[in-house]
Design a protein around this motif. Structure first.
Motif, PDB file in Angstrom:
ATOM      1  N   UNK A 133     -31.193 -24.142 -41.839  1.00  0.00           N
ATOM      2  CA  UNK A 133     -30.889 -23.947 -40.434  1.00  0.00           C
ATOM      3  C   UNK A 133     -30.929 -25.268 -39.675  1.00  0.00           C
ATOM      4  N   UNK A 134     -30.108 -25.363 -38.645  1.00  0.00           N
ATOM      5  CA  UNK A 134     -30.122 -26.502 -37.722  1.00  0.00           C
ATOM      6  C   UNK A 134     -29.846 -27.836 -38.405  1.00  0.00           C
ATOM      7  N   UNK A 135     -29.052 -27.806 -39.472  1.00  0.00           N
ATOM      8  CA  UNK A 135     -28.764 -29.035 -40.200  1.00  0.00           C
ATOM      9  C   UNK A 135     -28.097 -30.102 -39.356  1.00  0.00           C
ATOM     10  N   UNK A 136     -26.982 -29.795 -38.658  1.00  0.00           N
ATOM     11  CA  UNK A 136     -26.320 -30.827 -37.858  1.00  0.00           C
ATOM     12  C   UNK A 136     -27.204 -31.381 -36.751  1.00  0.00           C
ATOM     13  N   UNK A 137     -27.978 -30.519 -36.089  1.00  0.00           N
ATOM     14  CA  UNK A 137     -28.861 -30.985 -35.022  1.00  0.00           C
ATOM     15  C   UNK A 137     -29.912 -31.942 -35.568  1.00  0.00           C
ATOM     16  N   UNK A 138     -30.474 -31.608 -36.732  1.00  0.00           N
ATOM     17  CA  UNK A 138     -31.466 -32.490 -37.349  1.00  0.00           C
ATOM     18  C   UNK A 138     -30.839 -33.819 -37.763  1.00  0.00           C
ATOM     19  N   UNK A 139     -29.608 -33.756 -38.259  1.00  0.00           N
ATOM     20  CA  UNK A 139     -28.905 -34.982 -38.657  1.00  0.00           C
ATOM     21  C   UNK A 139     -28.673 -35.882 -37.450  1.00  0.00           C
ATOM     22  N   UNK A 194     -23.780 -14.690 -45.467  1.00  0.00           N
ATOM     23  CA  UNK A 194     -24.993 -14.561 -44.657  1.00  0.00           C
ATOM     24  C   UNK A 194     -25.983 -13.636 -45.360  1.00  0.00           C
ATOM     25  N   UNK A 195     -25.480 -12.572 -45.965  1.00  0.00           N
ATOM     26  CA  UNK A 195     -26.341 -11.645 -46.702  1.00  0.00           C
ATOM     27  C   UNK A 195     -26.953 -12.285 -47.946  1.00  0.00           C
ATOM     28  N   UNK A 196     -26.382 -13.429 -48.371  1.00  0.00           N
ATOM     29  CA  UNK A 196     -26.932 -14.172 -49.514  1.00  0.00           C
ATOM     30  C   UNK A 196     -27.941 -15.230 -49.080  1.00  0.00           C
ATOM     31  N   UNK A 197     -28.260 -15.262 -47.768  1.00  0.00           N
ATOM     32  CA  UNK A 197     -29.273 -16.189 -47.273  1.00  0.00           C
ATOM     33  C   UNK A 197     -28.734 -17.495 -46.731  1.00  0.00           C
ATOM     34  N   UNK A 198     -27.403 -17.599 -46.557  1.00  0.00           N
ATOM     35  CA  UNK A 198     -26.824 -18.811 -46.007  1.00  0.00           C
ATOM     36  C   UNK A 198     -26.658 -18.665 -44.487  1.00  0.00           C
ATOM     37  N   UNK A 199     -26.595 -19.807 -43.798  1.00  0.00           N
ATOM     38  CA  UNK A 199     -26.548 -19.809 -42.340  1.00  0.00           C
ATOM     39  C   UNK A 199     -25.215 -20.376 -41.850  1.00  0.00           C
ATOM     40  N   UNK A 200     -24.535 -19.681 -40.927  1.00  0.00           N
ATOM     41  CA  UNK A 200     -23.296 -20.226 -40.382  1.00  0.00           C
ATOM     42  C   UNK A 200     -23.572 -21.499 -39.585  1.00  0.00           C
ATOM     43  N   UNK A 201     -22.750 -22.513 -39.801  1.00  0.00           N
ATOM     44  CA  UNK A 201     -22.867 -23.782 -39.080  1.00  0.00           C
ATOM     45  C   UNK A 201     -21.806 -23.865 -37.990  1.00  0.00           C
ATOM     46  N   UNK A 202     -20.549 -23.604 -38.375  1.00  0.00           N
ATOM     47  CA  UNK A 202     -19.454 -23.693 -37.421  1.00  0.00           C
ATOM     48  C   UNK A 202     -18.312 -22.814 -37.903  1.00  0.00           C
ATOM     49  N   UNK A 203     -17.540 -22.319 -36.922  1.00  0.00           N
ATOM     50  CA  UNK A 203     -16.408 -21.456 -37.237  1.00  0.00           C
ATOM     51  C   UNK A 203     -15.156 -21.975 -36.547  1.00  0.00           C
ATOM     52  N   UNK A 222     -17.934 -31.473 -35.252  1.00  0.00           N
ATOM     53  CA  UNK A 222     -18.339 -32.646 -34.474  1.00  0.00           C
ATOM     54  C   UNK A 222     -18.552 -32.264 -33.011  1.00  0.00           C
ATOM     55  N   UNK A 223     -17.598 -31.538 -32.448  1.00  0.00           N
ATOM     56  CA  UNK A 223     -17.636 -31.218 -31.020  1.00  0.00           C
ATOM     57  C   UNK A 223     -18.768 -30.251 -30.677  1.00  0.00           C
ATOM     58  N   UNK A 224     -19.023 -29.264 -31.547  1.00  0.00           N
ATOM     59  CA  UNK A 224     -20.032 -28.243 -31.254  1.00  0.00           C
ATOM     60  C   UNK A 224     -21.445 -28.669 -31.622  1.00  0.00           C
ATOM     61  N   UNK A 225     -21.578 -29.427 -32.734  1.00  0.00           N
ATOM     62  CA  UNK A 225     -22.901 -29.637 -33.317  1.00  0.00           C
ATOM     63  C   UNK A 225     -23.429 -31.071 -33.228  1.00  0.00           C
ATOM     64  N   UNK A 226     -22.540 -32.050 -33.261  1.00  0.00           N
ATOM     65  CA  UNK A 226     -22.974 -33.446 -33.272  1.00  0.00           C
ATOM     66  C   UNK A 226     -22.935 -34.047 -31.869  1.00  0.00           C
ATOM     67  N   UNK A 227     -21.809 -33.915 -31.195  1.00  0.00           N
ATOM     68  CA  UNK A 227     -21.633 -34.562 -29.889  1.00  0.00           C
ATOM     69  C   UNK A 227     -22.694 -34.151 -28.864  1.00  0.00           C
ATOM     70  N   UNK A 228     -23.026 -32.861 -28.737  1.00  0.00           N
ATOM     71  CA  UNK A 228     -24.030 -32.504 -27.717  1.00  0.00           C
ATOM     72  C   UNK A 228     -25.396 -33.134 -27.961  1.00  0.00           C
ATOM     73  N   UNK A 229     -25.762 -33.327 -29.213  1.00  0.00           N
ATOM     74  CA  UNK A 229     -27.061 -33.915 -29.536  1.00  0.00           C
ATOM     75  C   UNK A 229     -27.163 -35.366 -29.080  1.00  0.00           C
ATOM     76  N   UNK A 260     -23.214 -35.735 -44.381  1.00  0.00           N
ATOM     77  CA  UNK A 260     -22.506 -34.590 -44.953  1.00  0.00           C
ATOM     78  C   UNK A 260     -21.781 -33.749 -43.920  1.00  0.00           C
ATOM     79  N   UNK A 261     -21.965 -34.054 -42.629  1.00  0.00           N
ATOM     80  CA  UNK A 261     -21.362 -33.214 -41.605  1.00  0.00           C
ATOM     81  C   UNK A 261     -20.034 -33.745 -41.068  1.00  0.00           C
ATOM     82  N   UNK A 262     -19.562 -34.835 -41.618  1.00  0.00           N
ATOM     83  CA  UNK A 262     -18.208 -35.287 -41.329  1.00  0.00           C
ATOM     84  C   UNK A 262     -17.421 -34.978 -42.601  1.00  0.00           C
ATOM     85  N   UNK A 263     -16.768 -33.854 -42.608  1.00  0.00           N
ATOM     86  CA  UNK A 263     -16.214 -33.297 -43.839  1.00  0.00           C
ATOM     87  C   UNK A 263     -15.077 -34.163 -44.351  1.00  0.00           C
TER      88      UNK A 263
END
Length: 335
Positions: A127-133, A107-116, A244-251, A213-216
Motif C-alpha cells: 500500500x501507498x507505494x508511490x507516496x512512499x517513493x 484485489x481478492x488476491x491481496x493486491x492493491x490498486x495504484x492507478x486506473x 505521475x499526475x495522481x500519485x507522484x506530483x501531489x506529493x 519503479x513508478x515511471x513505467x
C-alpha cells in the motif's frame, strides 16, 4: 480448488514446456511474452495444464485459467506461488497491469490498486507505494515552493538535455529530474544519473533522482492481453502519465512538467501529446520547448550514440555533450 488439481512451477528451461505454456495462452487469446522468467501452472489429475501465471522481474503477468476453475481461487493460488518465488529471487515490490474488468479478481488476491485509466489498472502488493517513493524527495518548506519535473533517459546526457533543464529551472522554485532507471540503454542508469547530477551541479534548485519503479517503461509494459489494433504505446503512456499526475506530483507539489518537442521519434511525440491532454486535468501545466540545434542539426542522444558507434569518441560527438559527458566518454566509455 478441487483436490484433483495441483499447482507446480513450470520448468521453462525445457523448450517443450515453454511451447505448452505458449499454446495454452494462445488458446486463451493471450501472447506468451519472451521475457517471462518464471511461471506456475495448475494441472489436473492427468497433468494437463488448466491455468497459469507468469512473471518477468517484478511484474506478474500472463494469467489464464480454464472456465471450470474460475471462482475456485485458482488465480489466488497462482498469485501466491509467484509472490513466494519472486521474493526468493529478490523481487519484493511486485506489480500487475491488467484490464479494468479484472481489478476485483486481483484485489481478492491481496493486491492493491495504484492507478486506473479507462482501460487499465495497475496493482501492487504493497500500500501507498508511490507516496512512499515520492516522499523521500521532499524537503522542509517544499509545500510553499512551486515545483516542476522532467523525466529523462539521458542516454547519454547532451547539451540538448542541459538546455531543457536551464529553461525549466527558470520557471519554478524546485526542479525534480527523474532519470529513467531501467538498465536497457546503451549507458547504465548509474552512469546516466551521475552525469546529470554532475552536469546540473551549478543549479541549486535542481534535484536529480532515479525514476524508480513508478515511471513505467515501455520495455516492461505487458502486451500479452492486447487485441489486434490496440496501441500499446498509447495505453502505456496513459497509464504512466496518470500515475505521475495522481500519485507522484501531489506529493512533491509539482505543477509543471517539461519536455523537449520530439520531431524525430513518433513514439515520444505521442507520449508528449498524451501529456498535453492528461496533465491539465490534474492541474499540471505541460511545457514543451523546441529542441536545441547544433550547426543547424537537432541535438539528440540518438545522434551522439550513432556517432560513437560509427566513429568512436570523435570531435563531432563531443561537441554535442557537456563537459561532464565529455570527460566520461574520453576516460571511461567503452564502445
Amino acid at each position: 480448488m478441487t483436490e484433483e488439481y495441483h499447482v507446480a512451477q513450470i520448468p521453462l528451461q525445457y523448450e517443450e514446456e515453454r511451447k505448452v505454456l505458449a499454446t495454452f495462452l494462445t488458446r486463451h487469446k493471450l501472447t506468451c511474452e519472451p521475457d517471462i522468467q518464471t511461471a506456475f501452472g495448475i494441472y489436473d489429475e492427468n497433468d494437463t495444464l488448466a491455468g497459469c501465471g507468469c512473471a518477468a522481474g517484478a511484474l506478474l503477468k500472463c494469467f489464464a485459467v480454464e472456465p471450470e476453475l474460475r471462482g475456485q481461487n485458482a488465480l489466488g493460488l497462482l498469485v501466491s506461488s509467484l509472490i513466494q518465488e519472486r521474493f526468493a529471487a529478490g523481487f519484493y515490490d511486485l506489480f500487475v497491469i491488467t484490464r479494468r474488468e479484472n481489478e476485483k479478481l486481483f484485489v481478492n488476491c491481496g493486491l492493491y490498486p495504484v492507478v486506473q485509466t479507462p482501460n487499465l489498472v495497475l496493482l501492487e502488493n504493497m500500500q501507498n507505494g508511490p507516496a512512499n517513493f515520492a516522499s523521500q524527495f521532499r524537503k522542509p518548506g517544499d509545500e510553499y515552493r512551486q515545483a516542476g519535473a522532467i523525466v529523462m533517459n539521458c542516454n547519454p546526457f547532451t547539451l540538448g538535455h542541459r538546455a531543457l533543464i536551464e529553461y525549466a529551472v527558470r520557471q519554478c522554485d524546485v526542479l525534480h529530474i527523474f532519470v529513467v532507471s531501467e538498465d536497457r540503454s546503451c549507458f547504465p542508469a548509474s552512469v546516466r544519473c551521475r552525469l546529470v547530477q554532475e552536469g546540473t551541479a551549478d543549479l541549486p534548485n535542481v534535484r536529480v533522482h532515479l525514476s524508480g519503479k513508478y515511471m513505467i517503461s515501455a520495455a516492461t509494459f505487458p502486451t500479452y492481453f492486447l487485441k489486434k489494433g490496440e496501441d500499446a504505446a498509447a495505453l502505456q503512456s496513459e497509464l504512466d502519465i496518470t500515475l505521475f499526475a495522481e500519485c507522484i506530483a501531489p506529493q512533491l507539489n509539482i505543477t509543471k512538467r517539461f519536455a523537449g518537442e520530439e520531431p524525430l521519434d513518433p513514439i515520444t511525440a505521442k507520449y508528449n501529446d498524451a501529456m498535453r491532454r492528461i496533465l491539465p486535468e490534474y492541474g499540471i501545466e505541460f511545457c514543451e520547448i523546441p529542441r536545441s540545434a547544433g550547426n543547424g542539426e537537432i541535438i539528440s542522444a540518438s545522434r551522439v550514440r550513432m556517432l560513437l558507434m560509427e566513429r568512436g569518441v570523435c570531435k563531432e560527438a563531443l561537441a554535442l555533450v557537456p563537459q561532464c559527458t565529455q570527460r566520461y566518454l574520453e576516460t571511461e566509455f567503452k564502445k
